[in-house]
Design a protein around this motif. Sequence first.
Motif, PDB file in Angstrom:
ATOM      1  N   SER A 132      21.669 114.211  67.609  1.00 63.73           N
ATOM      2  CA  SER A 132      23.330 114.339  66.937  1.00 63.73           C
ATOM      3  C   SER A 132      23.609 113.245  67.334  1.00 63.73           C
ATOM      4  O   SER A 132      23.515 112.468  68.592  1.00 63.73           O
ATOM      5  CB  SER A 132      24.001 115.414  67.453  1.00 63.73           C
ATOM      6  OG  SER A 132      23.540 116.694  67.477  1.00 63.73           O
ATOM      7  N   HIS A 133      24.576 112.594  66.590  1.00 60.99           N
ATOM      8  CA  HIS A 133      25.373 111.204  66.618  1.00 60.99           C
ATOM      9  C   HIS A 133      26.831 111.451  66.179  1.00 60.99           C
ATOM     10  O   HIS A 133      27.108 112.241  65.510  1.00 60.99           O
ATOM     11  CB  HIS A 133      24.622 110.074  65.780  1.00 60.99           C
ATOM     12  CG  HIS A 133      23.265 109.822  66.203  1.00 60.99           C
ATOM     13  ND1 HIS A 133      22.872 109.456  67.482  1.00 60.99           N
ATOM     14  CD2 HIS A 133      22.204 110.035  65.588  1.00 60.99           C
ATOM     15  CE1 HIS A 133      21.499 109.171  67.472  1.00 60.99           C
ATOM     16  NE2 HIS A 133      21.220 109.636  66.300  1.00 60.99           N
ATOM     17  N   ASN A 134      27.653 110.443  66.640  1.00 58.93           N
ATOM     18  CA  ASN A 134      28.817 110.282  65.927  1.00 58.93           C
ATOM     19  C   ASN A 134      29.139 108.961  65.711  1.00 58.93           C
ATOM     20  O   ASN A 134      28.299 107.847  65.741  1.00 58.93           O
ATOM     21  CB  ASN A 134      30.074 110.823  66.723  1.00 58.93           C
ATOM     22  CG  ASN A 134      30.137 110.227  68.094  1.00 58.93           C
ATOM     23  OD1 ASN A 134      29.609 109.177  68.419  1.00 58.93           O
ATOM     24  ND2 ASN A 134      31.230 110.821  68.757  1.00 58.93           N
TER      25      ASN A 134
ATOM     26  N   ILE B 213      30.544 102.187  67.646  1.00 59.31           N
ATOM     27  CA  ILE B 213      29.765 103.047  68.571  1.00 59.31           C
ATOM     28  C   ILE B 213      29.364 104.311  68.332  1.00 59.31           C
ATOM     29  O   ILE B 213      30.007 104.908  67.272  1.00 59.31           O
ATOM     30  CB  ILE B 213      30.377 102.985  69.926  1.00 59.31           C
ATOM     31  CG1 ILE B 213      31.712 103.565  69.915  1.00 59.31           C
ATOM     32  CG2 ILE B 213      30.582 101.465  70.379  1.00 59.31           C
ATOM     33  CD1 ILE B 213      32.256 103.878  71.363  1.00 59.31           C
ATOM     34  N   CYS B 214      28.411 104.907  69.044  1.00 61.71           N
ATOM     35  CA  CYS B 214      28.031 106.185  68.967  1.00 61.71           C
ATOM     36  C   CYS B 214      28.398 106.834  70.440  1.00 61.71           C
ATOM     37  O   CYS B 214      28.054 106.054  71.470  1.00 61.71           O
ATOM     38  CB  CYS B 214      26.689 106.654  68.601  1.00 61.71           C
ATOM     39  SG  CYS B 214      26.267 108.289  69.057  1.00 61.71           S
ATOM     40  N   THR B 215      29.522 107.602  70.593  1.00 57.85           N
ATOM     41  CA  THR B 215      29.944 107.720  71.741  1.00 57.85           C
ATOM     42  C   THR B 215      28.955 108.456  72.707  1.00 57.85           C
ATOM     43  O   THR B 215      28.986 108.583  74.020  1.00 57.85           O
ATOM     44  CB  THR B 215      31.448 108.500  71.882  1.00 57.85           C
ATOM     45  OG1 THR B 215      30.963 109.816  71.277  1.00 57.85           O
ATOM     46  CG2 THR B 215      32.399 107.869  71.074  1.00 57.85           C
ATOM     47  N   LEU B 216      28.043 109.149  72.270  1.00 58.68           N
ATOM     48  CA  LEU B 216      26.914 109.901  72.829  1.00 58.68           C
ATOM     49  C   LEU B 216      25.789 108.973  73.425  1.00 58.68           C
ATOM     50  O   LEU B 216      25.057 109.427  74.371  1.00 58.68           O
ATOM     51  CB  LEU B 216      26.262 110.841  71.918  1.00 58.68           C
ATOM     52  CG  LEU B 216      27.193 111.891  71.198  1.00 58.68           C
ATOM     53  CD1 LEU B 216      26.339 112.957  70.453  1.00 58.68           C
ATOM     54  CD2 LEU B 216      27.979 112.572  72.369  1.00 58.68           C
ATOM     55  N   HIS B 217      25.525 107.781  72.871  1.00 59.18           N
ATOM     56  CA  HIS B 217      24.351 106.939  73.001  1.00 59.18           C
ATOM     57  C   HIS B 217      24.925 105.522  73.416  1.00 59.18           C
ATOM     58  O   HIS B 217      25.082 104.987  72.200  1.00 59.18           O
ATOM     59  CB  HIS B 217      23.269 106.885  72.003  1.00 59.18           C
ATOM     60  CG  HIS B 217      22.864 108.579  71.748  1.00 59.18           C
ATOM     61  ND1 HIS B 217      23.086 109.179  70.477  1.00 59.18           N
ATOM     62  CD2 HIS B 217      22.048 109.392  72.702  1.00 59.18           C
ATOM     63  CE1 HIS B 217      22.412 110.259  70.649  1.00 59.18           C
ATOM     64  NE2 HIS B 217      21.929 110.464  71.853  1.00 59.18           N
ATOM     65  N   PRO B 218      25.041 105.245  74.463  1.00 59.06           N
ATOM     66  CA  PRO B 218      25.534 103.451  74.799  1.00 59.06           C
ATOM     67  C   PRO B 218      24.735 102.567  74.151  1.00 59.06           C
ATOM     68  O   PRO B 218      25.285 101.476  73.972  1.00 59.06           O
ATOM     69  CB  PRO B 218      25.488 103.683  76.191  1.00 59.06           C
ATOM     70  CG  PRO B 218      25.457 105.016  76.870  1.00 59.06           C
ATOM     71  CD  PRO B 218      24.667 105.849  75.740  1.00 59.06           C
TER      72      PRO B 218
HETATM   73 CU   LIG Z   1      24.110 108.409  68.922  1.00 59.74          CU
END
Ligand SMILES: [Cu+2]
Length: 136
Positions: A85-87, A122-127
């Motif tokens: 999953s991403h955002n 950014i994707c807040t889940l993956h730096p």
């Molecule tokens: Cu992500």
Amino acid sequence: MTGPAAARRRLAATALVALAVTGAGCAAEHPDSPRPTAVEKPTISDGVQVFQLVGMSNMRFSAGTLEAKPGKIRVDFSVEDGGASHNFDIPKLPGTRTGIVGAGGSQSVTFTVTEPGDYPVICTLHPNMSAVLRVS
Ligand SMILES: [Cu+2]
């Protein structure tokens, strides 16, 4: 110890150090793979600049740079099937964050940018996931 032999040994030692430093920098910069460098230009729909951006299963955005003009922008954000999953979020611009989108899902955000500049995405889940919205 002096003379040509010692000088050669010093040279060899210097070369080894340089190699080691290069190797370490490389590993630190891209543990997975290089950043995407693709530049995406929008399609225009009813005066709105529309980008199609994908959160990929390799933990990258499908484009590194989104090139826009000041004005209304829509990002159709989708997430690749079979991956994480991403955002999507542009911290400098309120109201640009999608919810967390699961594999195969999508969500759109529409916002207006008036000031030219570079806006990190950014994707807040993956730096490691980053891109730039470039408004000029
Ligand atoms: Cu992500």
